[in-house]
Design a protein around this motif. Structure first.
Motif, PDB file in Angstrom:
ATOM      1  N   LYS A 134     157.211  95.464 104.931  1.00  6.81           N
ATOM      2  CA  LYS A 134     158.166  94.643 104.211  1.00  6.81           C
ATOM      3  C   LYS A 134     158.715  93.530 105.101  1.00  6.81           C
ATOM      4  CE  LYS A 134     162.137  95.274 101.101  1.00  6.81           C
ATOM      5  NZ  LYS A 134     163.141  96.258 100.594  1.00  6.81           N
ATOM      6  N   GLN A 135     159.366  92.571 104.456  1.00  3.63           N
ATOM      7  CA  GLN A 135     159.850  91.398 105.177  1.00  3.63           C
ATOM      8  C   GLN A 135     160.708  91.751 106.394  1.00  3.63           C
ATOM      9  OE1 GLN A 135     159.811  91.805 101.874  1.00  3.63           O
ATOM     10  NE2 GLN A 135     159.631  89.865 100.760  1.00  3.63           N
ATOM     11  N   ASP A 136     161.616  92.718 106.236  1.00 11.04           N
ATOM     12  CA  ASP A 136     162.529  93.040 107.330  1.00 11.04           C
ATOM     13  C   ASP A 136     162.067  94.246 108.146  1.00 11.04           C
ATOM     14  OD1 ASP A 136     165.099  94.763 105.328  1.00 11.04           O
ATOM     15  OD2 ASP A 136     162.950  95.061 105.535  1.00 11.04           O
ATOM     16  N   PHE A 193     154.473  78.681 107.655  1.00 10.51           N
ATOM     17  CA  PHE A 193     155.265  79.206 106.541  1.00 10.51           C
ATOM     18  C   PHE A 193     156.398  80.063 107.105  1.00 10.51           C
ATOM     19  CE2 PHE A 193     153.825  83.698 106.410  1.00 10.51           C
ATOM     20  CZ  PHE A 193     152.675  83.633 107.178  1.00 10.51           C
ATOM     21  N   THR A 194     157.332  80.417 106.231  1.00  7.62           N
ATOM     22  CA  THR A 194     158.481  81.216 106.660  1.00  7.62           C
ATOM     23  C   THR A 194     158.068  82.679 106.684  1.00  7.62           C
ATOM     24  OG1 THR A 194     159.952  79.598 105.619  1.00  7.62           O
ATOM     25  CG2 THR A 194     160.918  81.716 106.273  1.00  7.62           C
ATOM     26  N   PHE A 195     157.624  83.113 107.851  1.00  9.31           N
ATOM     27  CA  PHE A 195     157.029  84.439 108.030  1.00  9.31           C
ATOM     28  C   PHE A 195     157.957  85.555 107.548  1.00  9.31           C
ATOM     29  CE2 PHE A 195     154.264  87.472 109.946  1.00  9.31           C
ATOM     30  CZ  PHE A 195     155.024  88.404 110.632  1.00  9.31           C
ATOM     31  N   TRP A 203     155.893  90.022 102.687  1.00 12.02           N
ATOM     32  CA  TRP A 203     155.193  91.239 103.093  1.00 12.02           C
ATOM     33  C   TRP A 203     153.923  90.792 103.820  1.00 12.02           C
ATOM     34  CZ3 TRP A 203     155.689  96.635 101.892  1.00 12.02           C
ATOM     35  CH2 TRP A 203     156.800  96.980 101.117  1.00 12.02           C
ATOM     36  N   MET A 204     153.493  91.609 104.784  1.00 13.95           N
ATOM     37  CA  MET A 204     152.259  91.334 105.513  1.00 13.95           C
ATOM     38  C   MET A 204     151.402  92.590 105.539  1.00 13.95           C
ATOM     39  SD  MET A 204     152.401  88.145 106.485  1.00 13.95           S
ATOM     40  CE  MET A 204     151.038  88.105 107.638  1.00 13.95           C
ATOM     41  N   ARG A 253     148.665  87.618 104.436  1.00 14.89           N
ATOM     42  CA  ARG A 253     149.979  87.495 103.817  1.00 14.89           C
ATOM     43  C   ARG A 253     149.897  87.970 102.374  1.00 14.89           C
ATOM     44  NH1 ARG A 253     152.563  81.570 102.958  1.00 14.89           N
ATOM     45  NH2 ARG A 253     151.030  81.602 101.247  1.00 14.89           N
ATOM     46  N   GLU A 254     150.853  88.797 101.975  1.00 14.19           N
ATOM     47  CA  GLU A 254     150.906  89.226 100.579  1.00 14.19           C
ATOM     48  C   GLU A 254     151.721  88.198  99.806  1.00 14.19           C
ATOM     49  OE1 GLU A 254     151.839  93.254  99.666  1.00 14.19           O
ATOM     50  OE2 GLU A 254     150.831  94.042 101.446  1.00 14.19           O
TER      51      GLU A 254
END
Lengths: 118, 112
Positions: free
Chosen positions: A52-54, A27-29, A33-34, A98-99
């Motif tokens: 958060k993603q970044d 998947f596109t990590f 959010w993780m 993975r959230e």
């Protein structure tokens, strides 16, 4: 196949450090959010931290604030948890998850065991 | 002590139905429809079974259903099968200032 694989667990002395890693695939990590979630022996699940993603926002449960640091490397599709000043009560299986966009955790990894000896 | 309260164990015979409760507060279960349920076979990765209180992900059997009333959410498994034997955890988003997510202590389901 969407997959998360943790590594880095082991036996460490009280006060020591350990770095957990979680390799993501399928998947596109960088768009999710993780989280790290742990389960102490005989206990329920406990959310530990998320990012958060970044990487610009990080949250922690009070019991690990100042001792644990969550981070990620989107170029390597990897999530990390740096654990310092470890205590006996940090002994647990640590899962990365993975959230989902629908406010859930999916998927989870199989976990990595951290044992803090006193 | 976990933030959400679940019974430690439940049991049922094949073909029967069981319900697992998950009690929180007005700061989590009662305030958000972000309750999810996970099936966990020891040594394996937990699996999402229900999210958004009552939504089944693709691939999850329709024998699994969720509901919520006030501060208590419930997971019902109908037509019990031997392979349903596992630990089940509930989870909710929370507006607590100290954490984002709360989990239940887990319920061990035994299929007799």
């Amino acid at each position: 196949e969407v997959q998360l694989v943790e590594s880095g667990g082991g036996l460490v002395q009280r006060g020591g450090s350990l770095r957990l890693s979680c390799a993501a695939s399928g998947f596109t990590f960088s768009t999710y959010w993780m989280s790290w979630v742990r389960q102490a022996p005989g206990k329920g699940l406990e959310w530990v931290a998320n990012i958060k993603q970044d990487g610009s926002q990080k949250n922690y449960v009070d019991s690990v604030k100042g001792r644990f640091t969550i981070s990620r490397d989107n170029a390597k599709n990897s999530l990390y948890l740096q654990m310092d000043s470890l205590r006996a009560e940090d002994t647990a299986v640590y899962y990365c998850a993975r959230e989902g966009s629908a406010w859930n955790f999916d998927p989870w990894g199989q976990g990595t065991l951290v044992t803090v000896s006193s | 002590q976990s933030a959400l309260t679940q019974p430690a164990s439940v049991s049922g015979s094949p073909g029967q139905s069981i319900t697992i409760s998950c009690t929180g507060t007005s700061s989590d279960v009662g305030d958000y429809n972000y309750v999810s349920w996970y099936q966990h076979h020891p040594g394996k990765a937990p699996k999402l079974m229900i999210y958004g209180v009552n939504i089944r992900p693709s691939g999850v059997s329709n024998r699994f259903s969720g509901s919520k009333s006030g501060n208590t959410a419930s997971l019902t498994i109908s037509g019990l099968q031997v392979e349903d034997e596992a630990d089940y955890f509930c989870c909710s988003y929370t507006r607590s200032s100290t954490l984002n997510w709360v989990f239940g202590g887990g319920t061990k389901l035994t299929v007799l």
